[in-house]
Design a protein around this motif. Structure first.
Motif, PDB file in Angstrom:
ATOM      1  N   ASN A 131       8.706  15.866   9.331  1.00 28.25           N
ATOM      2  CA  ASN A 131       7.902  15.625   8.126  1.00 28.25           C
ATOM      3  C   ASN A 131       7.723  14.128   7.908  1.00 28.25           C
ATOM      4  O   ASN A 131       8.678  13.368   8.043  1.00 28.25           O
ATOM      5  CB  ASN A 131       8.600  16.257   6.917  1.00 28.25           C
ATOM      6  CG  ASN A 131       7.894  15.973   5.602  1.00 28.25           C
ATOM      7  OD1 ASN A 131       7.825  14.839   5.148  1.00 28.25           O
ATOM      8  ND2 ASN A 131       7.388  17.011   4.975  1.00 28.25           N
ATOM      9  N   ARG A 132       6.501  13.741   7.576  1.00 32.48           N
ATOM     10  CA  ARG A 132       6.211  12.355   7.197  1.00 32.48           C
ATOM     11  C   ARG A 132       5.356  12.361   5.938  1.00 32.48           C
ATOM     12  O   ARG A 132       4.417  13.150   5.821  1.00 32.48           O
ATOM     13  CB  ARG A 132       5.431  11.616   8.280  1.00 32.48           C
ATOM     14  CG  ARG A 132       6.169  11.364   9.556  1.00 32.48           C
ATOM     15  CD  ARG A 132       7.195  10.256   9.423  1.00 32.48           C
ATOM     16  NE  ARG A 132       7.761   9.908  10.701  1.00 32.48           N
ATOM     17  CZ  ARG A 132       8.728  10.560  11.320  1.00 32.48           C
ATOM     18  NH1 ARG A 132       9.219  11.656  10.782  1.00 32.48           N
ATOM     19  NH2 ARG A 132       9.193  10.163  12.486  1.00 32.48           N
ATOM     20  N   GLN A 133       5.678  11.465   5.022  1.00 30.01           N
ATOM     21  CA  GLN A 133       4.816  11.223   3.870  1.00 30.01           C
ATOM     22  C   GLN A 133       4.237   9.825   4.064  1.00 30.01           C
ATOM     23  O   GLN A 133       4.979   8.865   4.295  1.00 30.01           O
ATOM     24  CB  GLN A 133       5.605  11.314   2.572  1.00 30.01           C
ATOM     25  CG  GLN A 133       4.677  11.356   1.367  1.00 30.01           C
ATOM     26  CD  GLN A 133       5.409  11.652   0.086  1.00 30.01           C
ATOM     27  OE1 GLN A 133       5.935  10.742  -0.532  1.00 30.01           O
ATOM     28  NE2 GLN A 133       5.435  12.910  -0.311  1.00 30.01           N
ATOM     29  N   ARG A 167       1.484   6.917   2.626  1.00 30.88           N
ATOM     30  CA  ARG A 167       0.576   6.383   1.610  1.00 30.88           C
ATOM     31  C   ARG A 167      -0.380   5.436   2.334  1.00 30.88           C
ATOM     32  O   ARG A 167       0.048   4.516   3.020  1.00 30.88           O
ATOM     33  CB  ARG A 167       1.341   5.631   0.526  1.00 30.88           C
ATOM     34  CG  ARG A 167       0.424   5.093  -0.578  1.00 30.88           C
ATOM     35  CD  ARG A 167       1.201   4.478  -1.710  1.00 30.88           C
ATOM     36  NE  ARG A 167       2.179   5.400  -2.281  1.00 30.88           N
ATOM     37  CZ  ARG A 167       1.893   6.359  -3.166  1.00 30.88           C
ATOM     38  NH1 ARG A 167       0.657   6.523  -3.587  1.00 30.88           N
ATOM     39  NH2 ARG A 167       2.850   7.146  -3.636  1.00 30.88           N
ATOM     40  N   GLY A 197       0.327  20.574   5.906  1.00 27.90           N
ATOM     41  CA  GLY A 197       0.661  19.678   4.796  1.00 27.90           C
ATOM     42  C   GLY A 197      -0.476  19.561   3.805  1.00 27.90           C
ATOM     43  O   GLY A 197      -1.163  20.533   3.522  1.00 27.90           O
ATOM     44  N   GLU A 234       0.953  14.184   3.261  1.00 28.65           N
ATOM     45  CA  GLU A 234       2.228  14.717   3.754  1.00 28.65           C
ATOM     46  C   GLU A 234       1.910  15.634   4.912  1.00 28.65           C
ATOM     47  O   GLU A 234       1.102  16.559   4.781  1.00 28.65           O
ATOM     48  CB  GLU A 234       2.999  15.457   2.673  1.00 28.65           C
ATOM     49  CG  GLU A 234       4.369  15.877   3.161  1.00 28.65           C
ATOM     50  CD  GLU A 234       5.373  16.178   2.065  1.00 28.65           C
ATOM     51  OE1 GLU A 234       6.437  16.687   2.411  1.00 28.65           O
ATOM     52  OE2 GLU A 234       5.088  15.919   0.881  1.00 28.65           O
ATOM     53  N   GLU A 276       3.378  17.782   8.553  1.00 28.73           N
ATOM     54  CA  GLU A 276       4.474  18.362   9.314  1.00 28.73           C
ATOM     55  C   GLU A 276       3.951  18.854  10.650  1.00 28.73           C
ATOM     56  O   GLU A 276       2.845  19.380  10.734  1.00 28.73           O
ATOM     57  CB  GLU A 276       5.111  19.532   8.559  1.00 28.73           C
ATOM     58  CG  GLU A 276       5.857  19.092   7.333  1.00 28.73           C
ATOM     59  CD  GLU A 276       6.611  20.200   6.634  1.00 28.73           C
ATOM     60  OE1 GLU A 276       7.374  19.869   5.730  1.00 28.73           O
ATOM     61  OE2 GLU A 276       6.443  21.385   6.995  1.00 28.73           O
ATOM     62  N   THR A 282      10.043   9.233   6.109  1.00 25.07           N
ATOM     63  CA  THR A 282      10.464  10.493   6.709  1.00 25.07           C
ATOM     64  C   THR A 282      11.033  11.379   5.609  1.00 25.07           C
ATOM     65  O   THR A 282      11.877  10.931   4.833  1.00 25.07           O
ATOM     66  CB  THR A 282      11.537  10.254   7.790  1.00 25.07           C
ATOM     67  OG1 THR A 282      10.973   9.411   8.798  1.00 25.07           O
ATOM     68  CG2 THR A 282      11.992  11.560   8.414  1.00 25.07           C
ATOM     69  N   GLY A 283      10.537  12.611   5.533  1.00 24.78           N
ATOM     70  CA  GLY A 283      10.966  13.515   4.468  1.00 24.78           C
ATOM     71  C   GLY A 283      11.600  14.788   5.002  1.00 24.78           C
ATOM     72  O   GLY A 283      11.761  14.958   6.210  1.00 24.78           O
ATOM     73  N   GLU A 342      11.558  18.759   5.747  1.00 20.95           N
ATOM     74  CA  GLU A 342      10.540  19.754   6.089  1.00 20.95           C
ATOM     75  C   GLU A 342      10.403  20.790   4.991  1.00 20.95           C
ATOM     76  O   GLU A 342      11.384  21.254   4.429  1.00 20.95           O
ATOM     77  CB  GLU A 342      10.879  20.433   7.419  1.00 20.95           C
ATOM     78  CG  GLU A 342      10.548  19.553   8.587  1.00 20.95           C
ATOM     79  CD  GLU A 342      10.354  20.315   9.873  1.00 20.95           C
ATOM     80  OE1 GLU A 342       9.694  21.378   9.861  1.00 20.95           O
ATOM     81  OE2 GLU A 342      10.861  19.843  10.882  1.00 20.95           O
ATOM     82  N   ARG A 343       9.149  21.133   4.670  1.00 21.19           N
ATOM     83  CA  ARG A 343       8.858  22.108   3.621  1.00 21.19           C
ATOM     84  C   ARG A 343       8.183  23.357   4.173  1.00 21.19           C
ATOM     85  O   ARG A 343       7.853  24.260   3.434  1.00 21.19           O
ATOM     86  CB  ARG A 343       8.002  21.451   2.542  1.00 21.19           C
ATOM     87  CG  ARG A 343       8.781  20.385   1.776  1.00 21.19           C
ATOM     88  CD  ARG A 343       7.886  19.701   0.754  1.00 21.19           C
ATOM     89  NE  ARG A 343       8.628  18.886  -0.171  1.00 21.19           N
ATOM     90  CZ  ARG A 343       9.087  17.657   0.075  1.00 21.19           C
ATOM     91  NH1 ARG A 343       8.917  17.123   1.262  1.00 21.19           N
ATOM     92  NH2 ARG A 343       9.722  16.966  -0.849  1.00 21.19           N
TER      93      ARG A 343
END
Length: 88
Positions: free
Chosen positions: A2-4, A6, A31, A44, A46, A75-76, A78-79
């Motif tokens: 996962n990446r967020q 901006r 995402g 966001e 994935e 790096t976040g 995973e959803r």
């Protein structure tokens, strides 16, 4: 993975969200993308590392009318998103 991300610069009003959705679907990423009140675009994503790196490279340029100045990448967790959506 996962990446967020901006995306800063001239990135609103230039079809950035729609173009981002098309590229993400092409790369098999899940995402979302949305405009932020401060004029940035938040993404966001994935997927596998190769696809995420390809998306990050594309986001550095964006669609033709965009003027990307900077990417802030976090790096976040995973959803397990099911699709790639444009959020309001």
């Amino acid at each position: 993975m996962n990446r967020q991300i901006r995306v800063c610069g001239k990135v609103q009003g230039v079809f950035f969200r729609k173009s981002t959705q098309q590229k993400a679907l092409e790369l098999g990423l899940k995402g979302w993308v949305k405009n932020e009140p401060d004029g940035t675009v938040l993404v966001e994503i994935e997927g596998d590392l190769h696809s995420i790196l390809a998306m990050q490279s594309w986001l550095r340029l964006g669609p033709p009318q965009a003027e990307v100045e900077e990417l802030e990448i976090i790096t976040g967790e995973e959803r397990n998103y099911e699709d790639f959506l444009i959020l309001q």
